[in-house]
Scaffold this motif. Structure first.
Motif, PDB file in Angstrom:
ATOM      1  N   THR A 159       9.556   1.080  -7.326  1.00  0.00           N
ATOM      2  CA  THR A 159       9.031  -0.078  -6.592  1.00  0.00           C
ATOM      3  C   THR A 159       7.933  -0.761  -7.391  1.00  0.00           C
ATOM      4  O   THR A 159       7.921  -1.988  -7.558  1.00  0.00           O
ATOM      5  N   ILE A 160       6.995   0.033  -7.904  1.00  0.00           N
ATOM      6  CA  ILE A 160       5.868  -0.525  -8.647  1.00  0.00           C
ATOM      7  C   ILE A 160       6.337  -1.159  -9.959  1.00  0.00           C
ATOM      8  O   ILE A 160       5.790  -2.172 -10.400  1.00  0.00           O
ATOM      9  N   ALA A 161       7.377  -0.585 -10.570  1.00  0.00           N
ATOM     10  CA  ALA A 161       7.887  -1.106 -11.846  1.00  0.00           C
ATOM     11  C   ALA A 161       8.411  -2.532 -11.701  1.00  0.00           C
ATOM     12  O   ALA A 161       8.468  -3.279 -12.684  1.00  0.00           O
ATOM     13  N   LYS A 162       8.809  -2.908 -10.499  1.00  0.00           N
ATOM     14  CA  LYS A 162       9.338  -4.251 -10.263  1.00  0.00           C
ATOM     15  C   LYS A 162       8.241  -5.287 -10.065  1.00  0.00           C
ATOM     16  O   LYS A 162       8.528  -6.490  -9.992  1.00  0.00           O
TER      17      LYS A 162
ATOM     18  N   ASP B  87       3.539  17.556  -0.320  1.00  0.00           N
ATOM     19  CA  ASP B  87       4.975  17.743  -0.577  1.00  0.00           C
ATOM     20  C   ASP B  87       5.629  16.483  -1.139  1.00  0.00           C
ATOM     21  O   ASP B  87       6.827  16.238  -0.948  1.00  0.00           O
ATOM     22  N   ASP B  88       4.826  15.647  -1.839  1.00  0.00           N
ATOM     23  CA  ASP B  88       5.361  14.496  -2.570  1.00  0.00           C
ATOM     24  C   ASP B  88       6.085  13.487  -1.688  1.00  0.00           C
ATOM     25  O   ASP B  88       7.102  12.916  -2.083  1.00  0.00           O
TER      26      ASP B  88
ATOM     27  N   MET C  96       0.844  -1.183   0.000  1.00  0.00           N
ATOM     28  CA  MET C  96       0.000   0.000   0.000  1.00  0.00           C
ATOM     29  C   MET C  96       0.879   1.232   0.000  1.00  0.00           C
ATOM     30  O   MET C  96       1.910   1.286   0.685  1.00  0.00           O
ATOM     31  N   PHE C  97       0.451   2.242  -0.777  1.00  0.00           N
ATOM     32  CA  PHE C  97       1.195   3.487  -0.895  1.00  0.00           C
ATOM     33  C   PHE C  97       0.262   4.628  -0.501  1.00  0.00           C
ATOM     34  O   PHE C  97      -0.747   4.868  -1.157  1.00  0.00           O
ATOM     35  N   LEU C  98       0.621   5.337   0.578  1.00  0.00           N
ATOM     36  CA  LEU C  98      -0.185   6.447   1.080  1.00  0.00           C
ATOM     37  C   LEU C  98       0.579   7.745   0.831  1.00  0.00           C
ATOM     38  O   LEU C  98       1.692   7.927   1.330  1.00  0.00           O
TER      39      LEU C  98
ATOM     40  N   GLN D 158       9.025   7.190   0.882  1.00  0.00           N
ATOM     41  CA  GLN D 158       9.616   7.208  -0.444  1.00  0.00           C
ATOM     42  C   GLN D 158       9.254   8.487  -1.197  1.00  0.00           C
ATOM     43  O   GLN D 158       8.237   9.119  -0.915  1.00  0.00           O
ATOM     44  N   THR D 159      10.094   8.818  -2.156  1.00  0.00           N
ATOM     45  CA  THR D 159       9.812   9.897  -3.092  1.00  0.00           C
ATOM     46  C   THR D 159       8.948   9.331  -4.221  1.00  0.00           C
ATOM     47  O   THR D 159       8.839   8.108  -4.380  1.00  0.00           O
ATOM     48  N   PRO D 160       8.350  10.202  -5.050  1.00  0.00           N
ATOM     49  CA  PRO D 160       7.577   9.694  -6.192  1.00  0.00           C
ATOM     50  C   PRO D 160       8.397   8.787  -7.116  1.00  0.00           C
ATOM     51  O   PRO D 160       7.890   7.773  -7.610  1.00  0.00           O
TER      52      PRO D 160
END
Length: 332
Positions: A183-186, A60-61, A54-56, A175-177
């Motif tokens: 992470t998602i690309a993997k 400020d990114d 999950m990514f919350l 994490q930064t954008p």
């Protein structure tokens, strides 16, 4: 371990109860003090689930990435608005006792899998509690607010009316954008995130060139997102596929059928909160299955019991450190 449907349910609850609100963040356990300080006082702006993570997002990114792993869980307290898109098809989500109960015609199992008590829609929850305007002291029912910290809480996210406590995650990082994107690309395609047709082609392309057994490939989150031990066993049985078959030897149409079946089962899991994997049940049988896990699956957790189709004893073996259940006759 929570599987894909659980994490999507959690994200939807965050969207209803945390996103759009200023959040006080702390680490009562002391293991995420720096990360908590980075998001403390910020507003949660969006949330998404991909695979089992999950990514919350905060202003400020800044992003909070959480992977629950084997033992992680979110516990909610306070006023909780249940997302209607994840309510049971035959009723709303709600709390259950340990014996199982029926709430508004929704059948809950003894483990609370179809409730806010479950790991998939956070557990041990006091719902619909109207809080006073103050941010400390007692709520309208005379309970302490904020609620006392119980056990090892890695991260507490607190709004004026809702508290979310994270325990035992495998990953809890800021994490930064760009880091989120990496992470998602993997990760492999997720039916609830990616284009279904494109996802199908990716899965077919990867599996059909791998010598790795299909039973391991389905658990590889870089191949396909969200499948855990339960769904792995059930998808393979529903495809009548031997789990030891190398991916490159699985017929292309069978791989496509598995992807399409996963699309179907994941949607059912998000809707009901339960990993319902049996089809063709009459109304009474479905209610039994919704209320009792033992009546919900074809092979999972049925080692030594007769196959529901052929009567052969279901086998359980270790596969990469996880228990694999299958029928040596139907899946020969």
């Amino acid at each position: 371990m929570p599987e894909g449907h659980s994490v999507h349910r959690i994200a939807r609850q965050f969207d209803r109860n945390i996103v759009g609100r200023r959040v006080a963040a702390s680490s009562p356990q002391g293991r995420f003090v720096q990360g908590a300080s980075m998001i403390d006082g910020r507003t949660a702006t969006s949330v998404k689930a991909v695979a089992k993570q999950m990514f919350l997002e905060f202003d400020d990114d800044l992003w909070l990435r959480v992977h629950l792993g084997m033992y992680g869980a979110w516990d909610f307290a306070g006023e909780i608005v249940v997302d209607p898109t994840i309510a049971s098809a035959n009723g709303r989500m709600g709390q259950t006792n340990q014996r199982g109960t029926v709430v508004d015609d929704a059948v809950m199992d003894a483990a609370g899998e179809n409730s806010l008590d479950s790991i998939g829609a956070p557990r041990r929850t006091r719902t619909r509690v109207r809080m006073s305007e103050q941010t400390s002291g007692l709520d309208d029912e005379g309970q302490p607010w904020p609620p006392p910290v119980v056990g090892q809480v890695r991260l507490r996210l607190l709004t004026e009316i809702t508290c979310a406590d994270l325990r035992g995650p495998t990953a809890c990082v800021i994490q930064t954008p760009d880091e989120v994107a990496a992470t998602i690309a993997k990760l492999g395609p997720d039916p609830l995130v990616d284009d279904l047709a494109e996802g199908e082609e990716r899965v077919v392309s990867v599996i059909r060139r791998k010598p790795t057994p299909i039973g391991l490939l389905l658990m590889d989150q870089s191949v396909i997102s969200g499948i855990g031990n339960v769904y792995r066993a059930e998808l393979l049985f529903r495809a009548r596929l031997n789990p030891h078959t190398p991916g490159r030897d699985v017929p292309e149409e069978t791989v496509r059928d598995i992807w399409r079946d996963w699309v179907k089962l994941l949607a059912i899991g998000v809707e009901t909160g339960q990993m319902m994997t049996m089809d063709g049940l009459d109304a009474a049988a479905r209610r039994r299955a919704m209320a009792r896990r033992a009546d919900r699956h074809w092979v999972y957790h049925r080692a030594g019991l007769p196959c529901r189709v052929c009567g052969t004893e279901i086998v359980m073996e270790e596969a990469a450190g996880r228990k694999l259940y299958w029928c040596p006759s139907c899946q020969a």
